[in-house]
Design a protein around this motif. Structure first.
Motif, PDB file in Angstrom:
ATOM      1  N   LEU A   1       0.866  -1.204  -0.142  1.00 47.21           N
ATOM      2  CA  LEU A   1      -0.055   0.012   0.141  1.00 47.21           C
ATOM      3  C   LEU A   1       0.961   1.262   0.108  1.00 47.21           C
ATOM      4  N   PRO A   2       0.399   2.421  -0.748  1.00 47.50           N
ATOM      5  CA  PRO A   2       1.227   3.671  -0.684  1.00 47.50           C
ATOM      6  C   PRO A   2       1.043   4.474   0.555  1.00 47.50           C
ATOM      7  N   LEU A   3       1.644   5.330   0.869  1.00 47.93           N
ATOM      8  CA  LEU A   3       1.490   6.309   2.109  1.00 47.93           C
ATOM      9  C   LEU A   3      -0.014   6.406   2.433  1.00 47.93           C
ATOM     10  N   HIS A   4      -0.554   6.101   3.643  1.00 48.58           N
ATOM     11  CA  HIS A   4      -1.996   6.121   3.578  1.00 48.58           C
ATOM     12  C   HIS A   4      -2.182   6.626   5.171  1.00 48.58           C
ATOM     13  N   ARG A   5      -3.462   6.917   5.434  1.00 42.89           N
ATOM     14  CA  ARG A   5      -4.054   6.990   6.830  1.00 42.89           C
ATOM     15  C   ARG A   5      -5.113   6.023   6.973  1.00 42.89           C
ATOM     16  N   ASP A   6      -5.397   5.390   8.221  1.00 39.30           N
ATOM     17  CA  ASP A   6      -6.077   4.556   8.508  1.00 39.30           C
ATOM     18  C   ASP A   6      -7.365   5.044   9.602  1.00 39.30           C
ATOM     19  N   ASP A   7      -8.555   4.982   9.312  1.00 35.77           N
ATOM     20  CA  ASP A   7      -9.615   5.527  10.475  1.00 35.77           C
ATOM     21  C   ASP A   7      -9.639   4.561  11.692  1.00 35.77           C
ATOM     22  N   ALA A   8      -8.545   4.367  12.185  1.00 36.87           N
ATOM     23  CA  ALA A   8      -8.307   3.392  13.283  1.00 36.87           C
ATOM     24  C   ALA A   8      -6.863   3.560  13.834  1.00 36.87           C
ATOM     25  N   ASP A   9      -6.836   3.134  15.233  1.00 38.18           N
ATOM     26  CA  ASP A   9      -5.658   3.059  15.757  1.00 38.18           C
ATOM     27  C   ASP A   9      -5.167   1.582  15.370  1.00 38.18           C
TER      28      ASP A   9
ATOM     29  N   HIS B   1       2.481  -9.705   8.694  1.00 39.44           N
ATOM     30  CA  HIS B   1       2.025  -9.092   9.919  1.00 39.44           C
ATOM     31  C   HIS B   1       0.555  -9.226  10.047  1.00 39.44           C
ATOM     32  N   LEU B   2       0.017  -8.913  11.422  1.00 40.78           N
ATOM     33  CA  LEU B   2      -1.180  -8.884  11.625  1.00 40.78           C
ATOM     34  C   LEU B   2      -1.568  -7.724  12.265  1.00 40.78           C
ATOM     35  N   SER B   3      -2.780  -6.989  11.497  1.00 41.17           N
ATOM     36  CA  SER B   3      -2.991  -5.729  11.950  1.00 41.17           C
ATOM     37  C   SER B   3      -4.048  -5.671  12.605  1.00 41.17           C
ATOM     38  N   LEU B   4      -4.211  -5.237  13.889  1.00 37.63           N
ATOM     39  CA  LEU B   4      -5.493  -5.038  14.666  1.00 37.63           C
ATOM     40  C   LEU B   4      -5.797  -3.741  14.544  1.00 37.63           C
ATOM     41  N   THR B   5      -6.917  -3.541  13.860  1.00 36.47           N
ATOM     42  CA  THR B   5      -7.462  -2.291  13.743  1.00 36.47           C
ATOM     43  C   THR B   5      -8.538  -1.670  14.837  1.00 36.47           C
ATOM     44  N   ILE B   6      -8.323  -0.796  15.409  1.00 36.58           N
ATOM     45  CA  ILE B   6      -9.223  -0.587  16.659  1.00 36.58           C
ATOM     46  C   ILE B   6     -10.189   0.716  16.229  1.00 36.58           C
ATOM     47  N   ARG B   7     -11.309   0.471  16.005  1.00 37.22           N
ATOM     48  CA  ARG B   7     -12.233   1.501  15.295  1.00 37.22           C
ATOM     49  C   ARG B   7     -12.429   2.562  16.294  1.00 37.22           C
ATOM     50  N   GLU B   8     -12.721   3.833  15.949  1.00 35.05           N
ATOM     51  CA  GLU B   8     -13.129   4.790  16.788  1.00 35.05           C
ATOM     52  C   GLU B   8     -14.225   5.439  16.116  1.00 35.05           C
ATOM     53  N   ALA B   9     -15.260   6.024  16.789  1.00 33.16           N
ATOM     54  CA  ALA B   9     -16.462   6.661  16.423  1.00 33.16           C
ATOM     55  C   ALA B   9     -16.059   8.066  15.910  1.00 33.16           C
ATOM     56  N   GLY B  10     -16.923   8.360  14.767  1.00 35.60           N
ATOM     57  CA  GLY B  10     -16.845   9.871  14.215  1.00 35.60           C
ATOM     58  C   GLY B  10     -18.226  10.508  14.265  1.00 35.60           C
TER      59      GLY B  10
END
Length: 312
Positions: free
Chosen positions: A133-141, A208-217
Motif C-alpha cells: 500500500l502507498p503512504l496512507h491514513r487509517d480511520d483506526a488506531d 504481519h497481523l494488523s489489529l485495527t481499533i475503530r473509533e467513532a466519528g
C-alpha cells in the motif's frame, strides 16, 4: 504493550511506538492457518485480496470460478495464482479474519472489552523489497504484530484538523516523519489513528497481523443518537393526510425530548463505539456442541421413561 497505564498515558492517540512483549508468539493466526485457508477451497473475496502499491490488481488475477450444483460462482481464492503474484512482488491481504477464524475472534473479543472499542484483524504477507500500500491514513488506531520475517515502517505525523479523510495521502508535501523502524518477529508497532504510514517488506517473506481499533466519528454519533432516541418506537411508515403527519411528528418530538433530558455526551459516545450490530463467531454454537446437547437430552429422556424397577 508493557504496562497498560503507561501505554495509555504516553502513546495512546499521541505518538507511535515499538514494543517487545514477553510471551513468544502473539498472533493466533499463523502462516499454517493462512495456507489452510487458501487451500481449503472456501476462502472468497472480499476476504482475500492481492495489492500492489505500484500496479492495481483485479480480482480475476488471484481468484477462480467454481461450479457448484450446476451454477458457476466467482471470487474463490486461487492458491497457485496467489503464490505466483507473491513471487512477482504483490502483497496478500486476508481481511477480517476475526469473522472466520475462531481463535482470532476470541482474542479480539477480549481486547475489545479492554479498550471499549470494536476491533478487526487483517493479515498481510509481503515479499522482501516490495510495498503493498502507498503512504496512507487509517480511520483506526492500529496494533501491528509481526508474525514472520521483518518489515520496514515509516510513520508520519497525524492529521492537522478534524477534516481529514482515511486513504492514500494525496499530492503535495509529505507529512513529517515521526518514526522509522524495522519491525521483527513478535514485535508490536502502535500507530495512532490518522497517522500516515507505509511499509516495505524487509527480511524474507514479511507477515504481519494488523489489529485495527475503530473509533467513532460524527457519522457514528449521529447514527447512535437515532438508535438511542427512537429504538422501540413504533410509528406508521406513511401517514395519510396533514393531521396524521403532524401527529407522528409530535410523537417523535415528545420521544426525543424525553430521551435527551437524561442523555449525557459520554452515553452517546459509548453507544457509538459499541453499536452491537455484528455477531461474534466466538459465541456461535458449534455443531459438535449441538450434537452433544441433543444426545444428553435424548439420554435424559430415555432415563425418565424407563419402567419402574428396571436399572441400567
Amino acid at each position: 504493550m508493557g504496562d497498560p497505564e503507561d501505554f495509555m498515558a504516553s502513546y495512546w492517540c499521541r505518538r507511535p511506538g515499538v514494543f517487545d512483549p514477553d510471551g513468544g508468539q502473539l498472533s493466533p493466526f499463523t502462516l499454517a492457518d493462512a495456507d489452510q485457508a487458501l487451500s481449503g477451497g472456501l476462502l472468497r473475496g472480499p476476504y482475500v485480496e492481492m495489492t500492489n502499491a505500484q500496479k492495481p490488481l483485479t480480482s480475476d488475477a488471484y481468484t477462480a470460478s467454481r461450479k457448484v450444483h450446476n451454477s458457476t460462482f466467482t471470487g474463490f481464492a486461487d492458491a497457485a495464482k496467489i503464490h505466483a503474484l507473491l513471487k512477482e512482488g504483490a502483497t496478500l491481504l486476508l481481511r477480517c479474519i476475526d469473522q472466520w477464524h475462531q481463535p482470532t475472534a476470541a482474542m479480539l473479543e477480549a481486547l475489545s472489552a479492554e479498550l471499549g472499542r470494536p476491533i478487526e484483524a487483517f493479515y498481510f504477507v509481503t515479499p522482501a523489497g516490495h510495498q503493498g500500500l502507498p503512504l496512507h491514513r487509517d480511520d483506526a488506531d492500529v496494533l501491528v504484530v509481526q508474525v514472520a520475517g521483518s518489515k520496514s515502517w515509516r510513520v508520519h505525523e497525524g492529521p492537522g484538523d478534524a477534516g481529514w479523510a482515511p486513504g492514500p495521502v494525496g499530492d503535495g508535501p509529505e507529512p513529517a516523519e515521526v518514526l522509522r523502524t524495522t519491525l521483527r518477529k513478535d514485535q508490536v508497532l502502535y500507530i495512532p489513528r490518522g497517522f500516515a504510514h507505509q511499509a516495505i517488506g524487509d527480511g524474507g517473506l514479511s507477515v504481519h497481523l494488523s489489529l485495527t481499533i475503530r473509533e467513532a466519528g460524527t457519522v457514528e454519533l449521529h447514527r447512535a443518537l437515532q438508535r438511542m432516541l427512537f429504538t422501540g418506537l413504533t410509528l406508521p411508515p406513511r401517514p395519510l393526510g396533514d393531521e396524521a403527519l403532524l401527529d407522528v411528528a409530535g410523537r417523535l418530538l415528545d420521544r426525543a425530548r424525553g430521551q435527551l433530558a437524561t442523555l449525557a455526551p459520554k452515553d452517546l459516545v459509548d453507544h457509538a463505539r459499541n453499536p452491537d450490530t455484528t455477531r461474534n463467531p466466538a459465541h456461535e454454537p458449534t455443531l459438535a456442541a449441538m450434537a452433544r446437547a441433543w444426545e444428553e437430552a435424548e439420554s435424559a429422556s430415555s432415563r425418565t421413561n424407563e419402567p419402574a424397577g428396571v436399572s441400567s
